[in-house]
Each structure stands twice: as C-alpha cells, then as structure tokens.
Motif scaffolding. Sequence first.
Motif, mmCIF file in Angstrom:
data_model
loop_
_atom_site.group_PDB
_atom_site.id
_atom_site.type_symbol
_atom_site.label_atom_id
_atom_site.label_comp_id
_atom_site.label_asym_id
_atom_site.label_seq_id
_atom_site.Cartn_x
_atom_site.Cartn_y
_atom_site.Cartn_z
ATOM 1 N N GLY A 20 0.785 -1.231 0.000
ATOM 2 C CA GLY A 20 0.000 0.000 0.000
ATOM 3 C C GLY A 20 0.809 1.270 0.000
ATOM 4 O O GLY A 20 2.041 1.254 0.075
ATOM 5 N N ASP A 21 0.100 2.395 -0.060
ATOM 6 C CA ASP A 21 0.674 3.738 -0.190
ATOM 7 C C ASP A 21 1.543 3.825 -1.449
ATOM 8 O O ASP A 21 2.761 4.010 -1.389
ATOM 9 N N TYR A 22 0.869 3.716 -2.575
ATOM 10 C CA TYR A 22 1.540 3.777 -3.864
ATOM 11 C C TYR A 22 1.770 5.219 -4.317
ATOM 12 O O TYR A 22 2.630 5.472 -5.158
ATOM 13 N N VAL A 23 1.019 6.137 -3.747
ATOM 14 C CA VAL A 23 1.013 7.524 -4.209
ATOM 15 C C VAL A 23 1.362 8.477 -3.060
ATOM 16 O O VAL A 23 1.504 8.058 -1.917
ATOM 17 N N ASP A 24 1.507 9.766 -3.430
ATOM 18 C CA ASP A 24 1.698 10.874 -2.480
ATOM 19 C C ASP A 24 3.137 10.936 -1.964
ATOM 20 O O ASP A 24 3.555 10.082 -1.171
ATOM 21 N N GLY A 25 3.834 11.946 -2.386
ATOM 22 C CA GLY A 25 5.212 12.161 -1.940
ATOM 23 C C GLY A 25 6.064 12.666 -3.079
ATOM 24 O O GLY A 25 6.315 13.866 -3.195
ATOM 25 N N TRP A 26 6.506 11.769 -3.949
ATOM 26 C CA TRP A 26 7.302 12.142 -5.109
ATOM 27 C C TRP A 26 6.386 12.396 -6.299
ATOM 28 O O TRP A 26 5.182 12.151 -6.224
ATOM 29 N N SER A 27 6.959 12.860 -7.387
ATOM 30 C CA SER A 27 6.159 13.449 -8.472
ATOM 31 C C SER A 27 5.585 12.453 -9.465
ATOM 32 O O SER A 27 4.906 12.859 -10.408
ATOM 33 N N GLU A 28 5.839 11.150 -9.297
ATOM 34 C CA GLU A 28 5.454 10.198 -10.345
ATOM 35 C C GLU A 28 4.434 9.170 -9.838
ATOM 36 O O GLU A 28 4.578 7.974 -10.070
ATOM 37 N N SER A 29 3.393 9.661 -9.209
ATOM 38 C CA SER A 29 2.338 8.760 -8.736
ATOM 39 C C SER A 29 1.591 8.106 -9.894
ATOM 40 O O SER A 29 1.318 6.901 -9.875
ATOM 41 N N GLU A 30 1.246 8.895 -10.895
ATOM 42 C CA GLU A 30 0.524 8.340 -12.039
ATOM 43 C C GLU A 30 1.348 7.263 -12.732
ATOM 44 O O GLU A 30 0.844 6.193 -13.080
ATOM 45 N N GLU A 31 2.648 7.538 -12.918
ATOM 46 C CA GLU A 31 3.534 6.556 -13.555
ATOM 47 C C GLU A 31 3.649 5.289 -12.706
ATOM 48 O O GLU A 31 3.724 4.175 -13.240
ATOM 49 N N THR A 32 3.650 5.462 -11.392
ATOM 50 C CA THR A 32 3.713 4.311 -10.489
ATOM 51 C C THR A 32 2.493 3.418 -10.663
ATOM 52 O O THR A 32 2.622 2.189 -10.800
ATOM 53 N N ILE A 33 1.305 4.015 -10.663
ATOM 54 C CA ILE A 33 0.084 3.220 -10.804
ATOM 55 C C ILE A 33 0.039 2.545 -12.168
ATOM 56 O O ILE A 33 -0.342 1.370 -12.284
#
Length: 242
Positions: free
Chosen positions: A35-48
């Motif tokens: 969990g916690d895949y998003v929020d922090g660095w700038s590439e949340s969309e790329e991560t998902i």
Amino acid sequence: MRILAIGDIHGGYRALLQVLDRAKVTPEDTLIFLGDYVDGWSESEETIEKLIELSQSNTCIFIRGNHDLWCGLWLDKGATNPVWLAHGGKETMNSYIHSGFVTKDSHRTFFKNLQNYYLDEDNKLFVHAGFTSMYGVGREEYESNYYWDRTLWEAALLADKVGIEALRNNPPKRFEPYSEIYIGHTPTTNYNQFTPMKAYSLWNMDTGAAFKGKLTIMDINTKEFWQSDPLPSLYPLEKGRN
C-alpha cells in the motif's frame, strides 16, 4: 517461484523500477504490495500505470493504504481534504493532471479493487497498517484500522522486548493466529533503521521511501531483500514528504 513483499512507494516510480531490476523479478514471481503507492514524489501516475502493467504479467496482490484511499476518492468523486493535500496529495494531483490520466478508467478501477488485507495459505498476513480485534483481522470492527492503525506495530515492539520465550505460553492475542505479519505505514527510519525491521512475528517493510529512505522488496521465504537508492537522490529537485 518467489513471493516478494514491497513496501510503501509514495510516487517513487524510479525507485520501483530499481527494486524490480535489482531483485530480478520475473513473471513467475508473486508480488505483494503493502500500500501507499502515491503521495510524496512526483510520479504517482507513472507508479500506478506500472503496477497495472505488472498485474498483466505477474500474480499481484495490492493492499490499500491510507494514501490510496484519499487518491481513489479524488479520482472517483473529486473529493479532497487538507490533510491529504498537505501530505503528498498536491504532488499526486499534479502528476495526474500533467499526464492527462485523471479520467483514465483503469486507474479508478485499480484503486477501487485494492484489498484491505491478504492472508496466504501459510497463514502469513499482509496489511498496510494493522487491526485491533483480538479475534483476528477478519473481525475488525472499523475498516479504517486496516490502513491507519499503529497499535499493532507498537504491540510487536513491546512483545519483542519481553521476548518470545517469555510469551510462548501466553502469546499476544492479535499475533497468535498468524505465522508472520507484514505491514507498511510506519517508516523504519523513525527508528533510525533503513532496512526492514522485525519485531516479534511482524515485519515492517516501510523503509522510508516517502522521505529520505529507500524502497524495499523482500523474499518472504528467504528474507533476502533488495533496496533502491535513497529517494532524494533519485528526485534531487524535489522534497518528497520532508
């Protein structure tokens, strides 16, 4: 076939690529993301997008974290709150807006389908934060504890101090049903540790990727693990959640 657990990513797409490469992940490996895949660095969309891609080639278990709950609500309903925005939400929103993926159905579906916990055939439990029920994870009264609770980790630290032998005849009730528990949520860097921490029968896999730490992937059977570079070195122009 290996079973690999991955700690909190927090939009650190470059770190995710590093650990997948360093662990030499193949399609035969099962991947359990805490969990916690998003929020922090700038590439949340790329991560998902990468996680969705991985689910096409690997058996993947995706656990829901508190940050994923917030992001999913925003993508689905446009809902925001000041706490989310102050803790990485703005960076996640920017990532989606710049990519044009705000309305991408596959991403909304990804967040809707996240699991609160996963229990494998060897009675190993995977959950983002914890649970409070003495009767086991499946009887938790408040769903939010799966992605917010810290008392399970605190109880593991206390039990570790007491010692396994001292507790052998009277084990802590929450831990008794499970051979091992894997969590994220509370960075090990809070304890000046930059690698996974074991307390009693619980492994904490959040090695501070949201802040100044690294992202970690671990073989849950051998306990061998691989880490990314520290996230600030991968995103030198950003602050993460510092």
